[in-house]
Design a protein around this motif. Structure first.
Motif, PDB file in Angstrom:
ATOM      1  N   GLY A 222       5.023  17.429 -10.430  1.00  3.28           N
ATOM      2  CA  GLY A 222       4.824  16.153 -10.953  1.00  3.28           C
ATOM      3  C   GLY A 222       5.381  15.229  -9.949  1.00  3.28           C
ATOM      4  N   VAL A 223       5.541  15.464  -8.746  1.00  8.79           N
ATOM      5  CA  VAL A 223       6.144  14.396  -8.045  1.00  8.79           C
ATOM      6  C   VAL A 223       5.553  13.529  -7.245  1.00  8.79           C
ATOM      7  CG1 VAL A 223       7.795  14.427  -5.803  1.00  8.79           C
ATOM      8  CG2 VAL A 223       7.676  16.414  -7.468  1.00  8.79           C
ATOM      9  N   ALA A 224       5.904  12.202  -7.132  1.00 12.72           N
ATOM     10  CA  ALA A 224       5.111  11.044  -6.469  1.00 12.72           C
ATOM     11  C   ALA A 224       5.536  11.107  -5.007  1.00 12.72           C
ATOM     12  CB  ALA A 224       5.363   9.642  -6.912  1.00 12.72           C
ATOM     13  N   THR A 225       4.676  11.694  -4.359  1.00 15.57           N
ATOM     14  CA  THR A 225       4.797  11.813  -2.859  1.00 15.57           C
ATOM     15  C   THR A 225       4.311  10.917  -1.977  1.00 15.57           C
ATOM     16  OG1 THR A 225       2.607  13.100  -2.650  1.00 15.57           O
ATOM     17  CG2 THR A 225       4.684  14.437  -3.107  1.00 15.57           C
TER      18      THR A 225
ATOM     19  N   ARG B 171       1.075   9.837  -2.215  1.00 16.85           N
ATOM     20  CA  ARG B 171      -0.530  10.293  -2.380  1.00 16.85           C
ATOM     21  C   ARG B 171      -1.112   9.319  -3.315  1.00 16.85           C
ATOM     22  NH1 ARG B 171       1.935  15.031  -0.597  1.00 16.85           N
ATOM     23  NH2 ARG B 171       0.635  16.179   0.625  1.00 16.85           N
ATOM     24  N   PHE B 172      -2.191   8.672  -3.069  1.00 20.41           N
ATOM     25  CA  PHE B 172      -2.981   7.777  -3.859  1.00 20.41           C
ATOM     26  C   PHE B 172      -3.761   8.292  -4.755  1.00 20.41           C
ATOM     27  CE2 PHE B 172      -1.413   5.359  -0.173  1.00 20.41           C
ATOM     28  CZ  PHE B 172      -1.190   4.157  -0.710  1.00 20.41           C
ATOM     29  N   SER B 173      -3.274   9.206  -5.717  1.00 18.74           N
ATOM     30  CA  SER B 173      -3.967   9.675  -6.639  1.00 18.74           C
ATOM     31  C   SER B 173      -2.970  10.271  -7.799  1.00 18.74           C
ATOM     32  CB  SER B 173      -4.807  10.896  -6.035  1.00 18.74           C
ATOM     33  OG  SER B 173      -5.641  11.673  -7.047  1.00 18.74           O
ATOM     34  N   ASN B 174      -3.481  11.169  -8.789  1.00 21.41           N
ATOM     35  CA  ASN B 174      -2.605  11.738  -9.727  1.00 21.41           C
ATOM     36  C   ASN B 174      -2.276  13.049  -9.133  1.00 21.41           C
ATOM     37  OD1 ASN B 174      -5.652  12.337 -10.338  1.00 21.41           O
ATOM     38  ND2 ASN B 174      -5.008  13.894 -11.495  1.00 21.41           N
ATOM     39  N   GLY B 175      -2.789  13.590  -8.195  1.00 20.16           N
ATOM     40  CA  GLY B 175      -2.490  14.957  -7.558  1.00 20.16           C
ATOM     41  C   GLY B 175      -2.960  15.062  -6.089  1.00 20.16           C
ATOM     42  N   LYS B 176      -3.442  15.995  -5.768  1.00 21.55           N
ATOM     43  CA  LYS B 176      -3.736  16.207  -4.505  1.00 21.55           C
ATOM     44  C   LYS B 176      -4.792  15.130  -3.784  1.00 21.55           C
ATOM     45  CE  LYS B 176      -2.548  21.082  -4.429  1.00 21.55           C
ATOM     46  NZ  LYS B 176      -2.861  22.541  -4.342  1.00 21.55           N
ATOM     47  N   VAL B 177      -4.896  14.948  -2.421  1.00 21.38           N
ATOM     48  CA  VAL B 177      -5.855  14.119  -2.165  1.00 21.38           C
ATOM     49  C   VAL B 177      -6.769  15.008  -0.974  1.00 21.38           C
ATOM     50  CG1 VAL B 177      -4.563  11.994  -2.226  1.00 21.38           C
ATOM     51  CG2 VAL B 177      -4.279  13.432  -0.323  1.00 21.38           C
ATOM     52  N   PRO B 178      -7.965  14.437  -0.731  1.00 16.20           N
ATOM     53  CA  PRO B 178      -8.888  15.436   0.354  1.00 16.20           C
ATOM     54  C   PRO B 178      -8.191  15.981   1.484  1.00 16.20           C
ATOM     55  CG  PRO B 178      -9.816  13.191  -0.450  1.00 16.20           C
ATOM     56  CD  PRO B 178      -8.621  13.123  -0.795  1.00 16.20           C
ATOM     57  N   GLY B 179      -7.169  15.558   2.074  1.00 14.42           N
ATOM     58  CA  GLY B 179      -6.623  16.189   3.261  1.00 14.42           C
ATOM     59  C   GLY B 179      -6.024  17.547   2.540  1.00 14.42           C
ATOM     60  N   ASP B 180      -5.312  17.403   1.761  1.00 10.86           N
ATOM     61  CA  ASP B 180      -4.784  18.839   0.914  1.00 10.86           C
ATOM     62  C   ASP B 180      -5.826  19.682   0.606  1.00 10.86           C
ATOM     63  OD1 ASP B 180      -2.193  17.465   0.860  1.00 10.86           O
ATOM     64  OD2 ASP B 180      -2.734  16.230  -0.706  1.00 10.86           O
ATOM     65  N   LEU B 181      -6.815  19.393  -0.016  1.00  9.45           N
ATOM     66  CA  LEU B 181      -7.916  20.250  -0.455  1.00  9.45           C
ATOM     67  C   LEU B 181      -8.647  20.775   0.646  1.00  9.45           C
ATOM     68  CD1 LEU B 181      -9.044  17.874  -3.371  1.00  9.45           C
ATOM     69  CD2 LEU B 181      -7.843  19.748  -3.601  1.00  9.45           C
TER      70      LEU B 181
ATOM     71  N   ALA C 196       0.859  -1.171  -0.082  1.00 13.40           N
ATOM     72  CA  ALA C 196      -0.043  -0.010   0.191  1.00 13.40           C
ATOM     73  C   ALA C 196       0.782   1.217   0.019  1.00 13.40           C
ATOM     74  CB  ALA C 196      -1.053   0.123   1.359  1.00 13.40           C
ATOM     75  N   ARG C 197       1.594   1.433  -1.148  1.00 13.90           N
ATOM     76  CA  ARG C 197       2.226   2.746  -1.284  1.00 13.90           C
ATOM     77  C   ARG C 197       2.168   3.274  -2.672  1.00 13.90           C
ATOM     78  NH1 ARG C 197       8.567   0.814  -0.304  1.00 13.90           N
ATOM     79  NH2 ARG C 197       8.919   2.461  -1.552  1.00 13.90           N
ATOM     80  N   ALA C 198       2.479   4.660  -2.707  1.00 17.79           N
ATOM     81  CA  ALA C 198       2.185   5.299  -3.890  1.00 17.79           C
ATOM     82  C   ALA C 198       3.281   6.400  -4.053  1.00 17.79           C
ATOM     83  CB  ALA C 198       0.618   5.982  -3.795  1.00 17.79           C
ATOM     84  N   ASP C 199       4.598   6.064  -3.599  1.00 16.90           N
ATOM     85  CA  ASP C 199       5.696   6.972  -3.854  1.00 16.90           C
ATOM     86  C   ASP C 199       6.559   6.780  -5.369  1.00 16.90           C
ATOM     87  OD1 ASP C 199       6.290   4.761  -2.377  1.00 16.90           O
ATOM     88  OD2 ASP C 199       8.085   5.426  -1.644  1.00 16.90           O
ATOM     89  N   PHE C 200       5.849   6.494  -6.193  1.00 15.16           N
ATOM     90  CA  PHE C 200       6.542   6.248  -7.531  1.00 15.16           C
ATOM     91  C   PHE C 200       5.411   6.458  -8.643  1.00 15.16           C
ATOM     92  CE2 PHE C 200       4.791   2.260  -5.311  1.00 15.16           C
ATOM     93  CZ  PHE C 200       3.680   2.153  -5.826  1.00 15.16           C
ATOM     94  N   PRO C 201       5.983   6.954  -9.807  1.00 15.94           N
ATOM     95  CA  PRO C 201       4.851   7.071 -10.960  1.00 15.94           C
ATOM     96  C   PRO C 201       4.289   5.907 -11.156  1.00 15.94           C
ATOM     97  CG  PRO C 201       7.084   7.900 -11.501  1.00 15.94           C
ATOM     98  CD  PRO C 201       7.379   7.022 -10.105  1.00 15.94           C
ATOM     99  N   PRO C 202       2.889   5.998 -11.683  1.00 18.52           N
ATOM    100  CA  PRO C 202       2.342   7.141 -12.460  1.00 18.52           C
ATOM    101  C   PRO C 202       1.728   8.040 -11.155  1.00 18.52           C
ATOM    102  CG  PRO C 202       0.710   5.540 -12.598  1.00 18.52           C
ATOM    103  CD  PRO C 202       2.107   4.877 -12.205  1.00 18.52           C
ATOM    104  N   TYR C 203       1.736   7.623  -9.985  1.00 20.23           N
ATOM    105  CA  TYR C 203       1.152   8.450  -9.027  1.00 20.23           C
ATOM    106  C   TYR C 203       1.672  10.062  -9.085  1.00 20.23           C
ATOM    107  CZ  TYR C 203      -1.513   4.341  -7.323  1.00 20.23           C
ATOM    108  OH  TYR C 203      -2.275   3.315  -7.154  1.00 20.23           O
ATOM    109  N   GLY C 204       1.039  10.977  -8.542  1.00 24.06           N
ATOM    110  CA  GLY C 204       1.544  12.477  -8.561  1.00 24.06           C
ATOM    111  C   GLY C 204       1.726  12.950  -9.795  1.00 24.06           C
ATOM    112  N   GLN C 205       1.412  12.361 -11.199  1.00 25.48           N
ATOM    113  CA  GLN C 205       1.618  13.143 -12.270  1.00 25.48           C
ATOM    114  C   GLN C 205       1.145  14.532 -12.299  1.00 25.48           C
ATOM    115  OE1 GLN C 205      -0.165  10.363 -15.488  1.00 25.48           O
ATOM    116  NE2 GLN C 205      -1.939  11.795 -15.389  1.00 25.48           N
ATOM    117  N   ASP C 206       0.005  14.843 -11.756  1.00 23.87           N
ATOM    118  CA  ASP C 206      -0.300  16.001 -11.865  1.00 23.87           C
ATOM    119  C   ASP C 206      -0.319  16.816 -10.416  1.00 23.87           C
ATOM    120  OD1 ASP C 206      -1.505  15.892 -14.210  1.00 23.87           O
ATOM    121  OD2 ASP C 206      -2.799  14.447 -13.533  1.00 23.87           O
ATOM    122  N   PHE C 207       0.549  16.287  -9.625  1.00 28.13           N
ATOM    123  CA  PHE C 207       0.980  16.929  -8.315  1.00 28.13           C
ATOM    124  C   PHE C 207       1.803  18.139  -8.559  1.00 28.13           C
ATOM    125  CE2 PHE C 207       3.004  17.251  -4.164  1.00 28.13           C
ATOM    126  CZ  PHE C 207       1.919  17.420  -3.085  1.00 28.13           C
ATOM    127  N   PRO C 208       1.869  19.410  -7.698  1.00 26.66           N
ATOM    128  CA  PRO C 208       2.860  20.334  -8.075  1.00 26.66           C
ATOM    129  C   PRO C 208       4.186  19.829  -8.433  1.00 26.66           C
ATOM    130  CG  PRO C 208       1.305  21.050  -6.516  1.00 26.66           C
ATOM    131  CD  PRO C 208       1.013  19.584  -6.582  1.00 26.66           C
TER     132      PRO C 208
END
Length: 373
Positions: free
Chosen positions: A90-93, A95-105, A76-88
């Motif tokens: 383009g970094v895989a941090t 987060r289990f999404s292409n960008g920000k997750v609800p906590g950030d929002l 259960a990890r997401a610190d690699f592409p393609p995760y984070g492709q639309d995060f500021p």
């Protein structure tokens, strides 16, 4: 409250967040002073600070994990592409999404800060601690058995992290100021999906012990106990986010027409109904000003699925990264995603896209303005 000089003396030798440099000493004095007058460091005390809360804390699973599982021996990890492709950047941090997750929002839309960092991040600054962090871990749940297979940080383990956080902040700014930070914060808990999908409907143990209705009662009991422990640790405003329509996740859809799986959706609805009833009881019994708010994600996400065109989506049943159980987390490491994620409600086979999260979070805030603003 102890004087700024006393707090500065406390901060020396408090670990990574302290320094003997004059600049760091001045920073401690400034932030302690800001806490004393009720201003969140890093946030303008004006129109942008929309919410009455100065900090935000997040407990939960992969929906709101911003990277606490990074470095853990878990799928259960997401610190690699393609995760984070639309995060500021383009970094895989993690987060289990292409960008920000609800906590950030939520943190951003409530005017607290732009991103909600993971507590396990070794580079946290004092300002990060003062405005809130996330303890969430992908794969976690209210059932103590849920986190085992994925080696996630359990719900009780997340409370241990919160206790550690309180001790760390106390060493930096003193107990009275720490207590004020906690009392003026909003707490979110977002779990239950892994309990239902990855535990009850996947593993044999709980199905041999409970039918679905009795398991939901067991789960609700654990969730209430978790909420009460958080409350006893100082959380006064607790927003309990229900579970989404789990049968509509791409990995759970069935048949050639890929309809939402009804039994999983029924389990989701039953859990949400029962937890709302229990939260109503807690509010009726509260004598110290604590507030327990049920936050609906089920019907907000279901509305996107049932009316995709209205929100600008084209695909409701597929994930941008695939549809099977193995099209998420470590299993899609460095795989290619779809060419246009903005057409998709779901990013992978379990988790929505940033666009979908954005719409849902906007609705959640609008529906709960009296509590969150």
């Amino acid at each position: 409250m102890a004087s700024c000089l006393q707090q500065l003396q406390i901060s020396l030798g408090a670990g990574r967040c302290s320094s003997s440099s004059l600049a760091q000493r001045l920073l401690v004095i400034v932030v302690v002073s800001m806490v004393a007058i009720g201003v969140a460091p890093g946030v303008a005390n004006g129109a942008e600070n929309k919410s009455r809360f100065k900090a935000i804390f997040m407990f939960g699973d992969s929906i709101v994990d911003p990277g606490n599982n990074n470095g853990r021996l878990t799928e259960a990890r997401a610190d690699f592409p393609p995760y984070g492709q639309d995060f500021p950047g383009g970094v895989a941090t993690g987060r289990f999404s292409n960008g920000k997750v609800p906590g950030d929002l939520l943190a951003s839309k409530l005017g607290i800060k732009e991103l909600l960092p993971p507590y396990n991040n070794q580079d946290l600054e004092l300002s990060d601690l003062l405005t809130g962090v996330a303890f969430a871990s992908g794969g976690s749940g209210y059932d103590p058995l849920t986190s085992g297979p994925s080696t996630a940080i359990s719900s009780s383990g997340q409370l241990d992290l919160f206790s550690d956080y309180k001790q760390k902040l106390t060493s930096l700014i003193g107990e009275e100021a720490m207590t004020r930070v906690i009392s003026e914060a909003v707490f979110f808990t977002v779990m239950g999906a892994n309990d239902i999908l990855n535990n009850y409907f996947t593993l044999p143990v709980r199905r041999h012990q409970y039918d679905i209705a009795s398991y939901i009662e067991f789960l609700v009991s654990n969730a209430v106990d978790f909420t009460l422990k958080m409350n006893a640790m100082g959380a006064k405003m607790i927003a309990f986010v229900g579970v989404p329509p789990l049968g509509c996740c791409p990995s759970q859809r069935t048949g050639p027409s890929r309809e939402c799986e009804p039994l999983r959706n029924q389990a989701s609805e039953l859990f949400n109904t029962r937890i709302k009833q229990e939260l109503d009881k807690l509010n009726a019994e509260s004598t110290d000003g604590s507030r327990f708010v049920y936050i609906d994600i089920y019907y907000n996400l279901l509305d996107l699925i049932q009316r995709p065109g209205y929100y600008g989506f084209k695909d409701t049943s597929d994930g941008c990264c695939g549809n099977s159980i193995l099209n998420a987390a470590i299993f899609i490491k460095y795989h290619s995603a779809c060419p246009n994620v903005y057409d998709y409600i779901f990013w992978d086979s379990f988790h929505p896209s940033e666009k979908a999260y954005n719409i849902v979070v906007d609705n959640l805030i609008q529906q709960n303005q009296q509590y969150l603003m």
